[in-house]
Design a protein around this motif. Structure first.
Motif, PDB file in Angstrom:
ATOM      1  N   GLU A  10       0.837  -1.199   0.000  1.00  0.00           N
ATOM      2  CA  GLU A  10       0.000   0.000   0.000  1.00  0.00           C
ATOM      3  C   GLU A  10       0.878   1.258   0.000  1.00  0.00           C
ATOM      4  N   ASN A  11       1.929   1.235   0.812  1.00  0.00           N
ATOM      5  CA  ASN A  11       2.841   2.387   0.848  1.00  0.00           C
ATOM      6  C   ASN A  11       3.537   2.588  -0.494  1.00  0.00           C
ATOM      7  N   ALA A  12       3.963   1.480  -1.090  1.00  0.00           N
ATOM      8  CA  ALA A  12       4.663   1.587  -2.380  1.00  0.00           C
ATOM      9  C   ALA A  12       3.713   2.149  -3.445  1.00  0.00           C
ATOM     10  N   TYR A  13       2.454   1.686  -3.408  1.00  0.00           N
ATOM     11  CA  TYR A  13       1.463   2.228  -4.357  1.00  0.00           C
ATOM     12  C   TYR A  13       1.168   3.705  -4.060  1.00  0.00           C
ATOM     13  N   ASP A  14       1.126   4.071  -2.779  1.00  0.00           N
ATOM     14  CA  ASP A  14       0.959   5.488  -2.441  1.00  0.00           C
ATOM     15  C   ASP A  14       2.031   6.330  -3.131  1.00  0.00           C
ATOM     16  N   ASP A  15       3.271   5.859  -3.056  1.00  0.00           N
ATOM     17  CA  ASP A  15       4.377   6.600  -3.678  1.00  0.00           C
ATOM     18  C   ASP A  15       4.208   6.674  -5.201  1.00  0.00           C
ATOM     19  N   ILE A  16       3.818   5.557  -5.777  1.00  0.00           N
ATOM     20  CA  ILE A  16       3.621   5.513  -7.229  1.00  0.00           C
ATOM     21  C   ILE A  16       2.536   6.492  -7.661  1.00  0.00           C
ATOM     22  N   LEU A  17       1.388   6.406  -6.991  1.00  0.00           N
ATOM     23  CA  LEU A  17       0.237   7.224  -7.388  1.00  0.00           C
ATOM     24  C   LEU A  17       0.522   8.708  -7.155  1.00  0.00           C
ATOM     25  N   SER A  18       1.256   8.996  -6.092  1.00  0.00           N
ATOM     26  CA  SER A  18       1.569  10.398  -5.784  1.00  0.00           C
ATOM     27  C   SER A  18       2.579  10.967  -6.774  1.00  0.00           C
ATOM     28  N   ALA A  19       3.479  10.126  -7.236  1.00  0.00           N
ATOM     29  CA  ALA A  19       4.593  10.633  -8.057  1.00  0.00           C
ATOM     30  C   ALA A  19       4.305  10.628  -9.550  1.00  0.00           C
ATOM     31  N   THR A  20       3.388   9.786 -10.010  1.00  0.00           N
ATOM     32  CA  THR A  20       3.330   9.562 -11.464  1.00  0.00           C
ATOM     33  C   THR A  20       1.963   9.810 -12.104  1.00  0.00           C
TER      34      THR A  20
END
Lengths: 268, 268
Positions: free
Chosen positions: B209-219
């Motif tokens: 979930e954290n990794a997806y948070d980073d993905i969605l926030s960055a890209t």
């Protein structure tokens, strides 16, 4: 990887090809003295390539650009003839196929990037898409600049992922191109190399020079450097390029992988 | 292309999946009412895809991401079953092959990007390389951030070159995943879908979930937006996604190419 060469284009330097040498021969006074060094380089490359292939740590991407007759084919033949072809791929970039034309301009280049362990040589390259379309005004200056940015991002990503990039601009004078075209005309065995396009494009020499100036100024980076190689003398061009490649490969200090078994214990 | 959707992730917004809905059903109160709309969408997609294919103006890249059992396969089946497969390619991103592993992480993704005229669906995608390796600390946060930058550069370049990009995160709750895995265990015909890996990876739910948070926030970018689709209800997930795709394709206002001959003059 630290590379010293008088022909290295420093990142962000403004390049004017018209001010850079085409006839220089460096430390060599004669073709014979250079030929001996080239022989040594070929032998070194053969050895370096073997460990490069076995280690699978890095990929090597060599980009060759230059005006027509600048000597891209000759460079490949003279420098890489001694290298095991199983570890070395050459990709020639010609007019895009219909499928390639339906893709972004980096698609076919990315697909042809060598995997780790391999040497990949681009005979012409993704730089073609900021060259001829720019000269013939198929794309605007704005699109060309965007593409140069895209290329920097692309090569940066490759470099982050283990691809060592060396880019060579084979720099010949307009007069030397004239001589080489004449020689082709005078030699029936070279007529296959002649095309209408060469003679047509030749009329746009200075536009091509300007487009290359932009390319060289915008896309020489620490991890994807351009070298502008004086190429009126083929024998000097070869040894100048092979020197840079040998230096770069030695600088990687690659080692054969650790054995997965103890060979000393095997009895046959 | 302007896209309105309550599920659109605005560029540079900080996403926390744990705060976003998984059970919402939008304007639909029943599965039946949504099913009727999905039928309409499928018919629209069929028509839109025909002109999309004929015009060769744009490529459409649809990225599907989500936790295991989130419904990526089901989404493809339910939405695209009516589309001519000649104009639609699905690429499933699994564990990299040995050759893929010797390339940069974007190599296989770039190769699979659809050409103009085609719809390409990524079942999982290049985002996998900032996901599992990040969760299991195979790559550092610094490398992950660099890769996210690389992805933005890559998608930006694609968008500049005619690729329309729509990215969907199929958002399910942990409880719903439990239900779906149980259902698979209880249904012998679904046992082929079960793998040790699913149960193993499930223990890392919050890291993913954290990794997806980073993905969605960055890209999430204007030209490569993410949509976080509430996906606990499969029937709502399907219609929510098909709505966005239909809107996007209609927004392109593509036309059939001009005829190359005058059909009225032909006598057979």
């Amino acid at each position: 990887m630290k590379l010293k060469s008088p022909y290295l284009v420093k990142p962000h330097a403004a390049v004017r090809l018209s001010r850079l040498p085409t006839t220089e021969t460096g430390d060599f006074e004669t073709e014979e003295s250079a030929a001996a060094v080239l022989v040594k380089h070929r032998s070194q490359l053969n050895t370096l390539q073997e460990v490069f292939y076995a280690s699978e740590q890095k990929a090597l991407l060599i980009v060759l650009e230059g005006m027509d007759t600048a000597g891209k084919d000759g460079t490949i033949r003279h420098i890489f003839s001694g290298v095991n072809p199983q570890g070395c791929d050459v990709t020639a970039f010609k007019v895009p196929t219909p499928l390639e034309a339906r893709h972004d301009f980096l698609w076919r280049a990315h697909n042809a990037v060598p995997p780790r362990g391999m040497i990949g040589i681009f005979n012409r390259s993704h730089y073609e898409d900021v060259l001829s379309p720019r000269v013939h005004k198929v794309i605007s200056g704005k699109v060309a600049r965007k593409r140069l940015d895209n290329i920097n991002g692309f090569e940066d990503m490759l470099s982050d992922n283990g691809v060592v990039i060396l880019k060579f601009f084979l720099h010949i004078s307009h007069g030397e191109q004239t001589n080489r075209l004449k020689a082709r005309i005078d030699t029936p065995d070279k007529h296959w190399k002649l095309s209408e396009a060469d003679f047509h494009e030749r009329r746009f020499w200075s536009s091509y020079e300007n487009a290359y100036d932009d390319i060289l100024s915008a896309t020489s980076r620490k991890h994807a450097p351009w070298f502008v190689i004086p190429s009126d003398h083929k024998w000097y061009r070869n040894v100048a390029i092979s020197q840079i490649i040998v230096d770069a490969m030695q600088g990687l200090k690659l080692k054969y992988p650790a054995p997965t078994l103890d060979a000393s214990g095997i009895k046959l």
